[in-house]
Design a protein around this motif. Structure first.
Motif: not given
Length: 270
Positions: A18-23, A25-29
């Motif tokens: 997965m791309s870094l921005p997606a990771l 976003v998931i971590a923030i959630i």
């Protein structure tokens, strides 16, 4: 040979990381959800405001608070002891005192305790101060010292009536300390001493009265039974002998004294 190569490329595309921005976003959630988890102890309740509107109190246990949409106010249901500062009280008999008290209270409705009053502890303290001065100013000093339990119950009932609208129950009120002027303390000490002396005199007088009554009964008995007087003479002689006295007085019966008087008086035979 071309078709297998195409299938291999598609397989490689499925397992691409997965791309870094997606990771991010998931971590923030995940962090947001973890931060939204609140644990309330058994004695705590959480009053939640969602978009400014209040929700029913929650707890104990795990609850979710989604900020900034939700705001939580923790309320303890345990009893709290609050000391009322010393108050200047003028009693009904114009005695100036300094009186303080201890109030035990607890929250029974967390929602009302949050939305009906700004600070329920401060509000209860103010009610307690005014009620303490009002109630104790209606009684005399002697009543204050002798009937403290009754006054405590009366103060508790009045304060509890004021705090009930915002969900607070006053469990007990105890008048803790009563400070009196030095002149009043000296006057009370003199009064107590005078009362003790008067009581001692009354007891002494009652003892004298009872002793005199017994002596009257004894004299009446001896008058009807002359032999008892002779027995009393013998008992007195026995008691004198035990004490080893050098001088012994022998009482003589009045009949013998009258006989001697008649014998020694000239012309008594006539």
């Amino acid at each position: 040979m071309v078709a297998p190569a195409l299938r291999y490329n598609r397989t490689v595309e499925v397992f691409q990381p997965m791309s870094l921005p997606a990771l991010i976003v998931i971590a923030i959630i995940i962090l947001y959800i973890i931060n939204s988890i609140k644990i309330l102890k058994e004695y705590e309740r959480g009053v939640i405001f969602r978009l400014g509107r209040i929700s029913p109190a929650k707890g104990p246990g795990v609850i979710l608070v989604f900020r900034p949409l939700d705001q939580i106010v923790r309320v303890s249901l345990r009893q709290e002891a609050m000391e009322v500062p010393p108050q200047d009280v003028i009693t009904k008999d114009n005695v100036t005192l300094k009186v303080n008290a201890v109030i035990t209270l607890r929250v029974i409705d967390p929602t009302k305790a949050v939305i009906e009053v700004t600070n329920y502890i401060y509000q209860t303290s103010q009610f307690a101060q005014t009620t303490l001065r009002s109630v104790l100013g209606e009684v005399n000093l002697d009543e204050l010292l002798a009937h403290r339990e009754t006054l405590n119950q009366r103060i508790q009932t009045i304060i509890d009536g004021h705090t009930a609208p915002f969900g607070v129950k006053v469990v007990s009120v105890e008048v803790k300390q009563v400070d009196m002027p030095e002149s009043m303390l000296r006057a009370m000490a003199k009064q107590a001493e005078a009362e003790r002396e008067a009581r001692a005199k009354i007891i002494h007088a009652e003892g004298e009265f009872n002793a005199a009554a017994k002596l009257v009964d004894a004299a009446t008995l001896m008058a009807t039974q002359p032999m008892t007087l002779q027995l009393r003479y013998l008992q007195t002689l026995t008691e004198i002998g035990v004490e080893k006295n050098t001088t012994i007085v022998f009482p003589l019966p009045m009949e013998l004294m009258n006989l001697l008087n008649k014998t020694l008086t000239p012309g008594s035979e006539k």
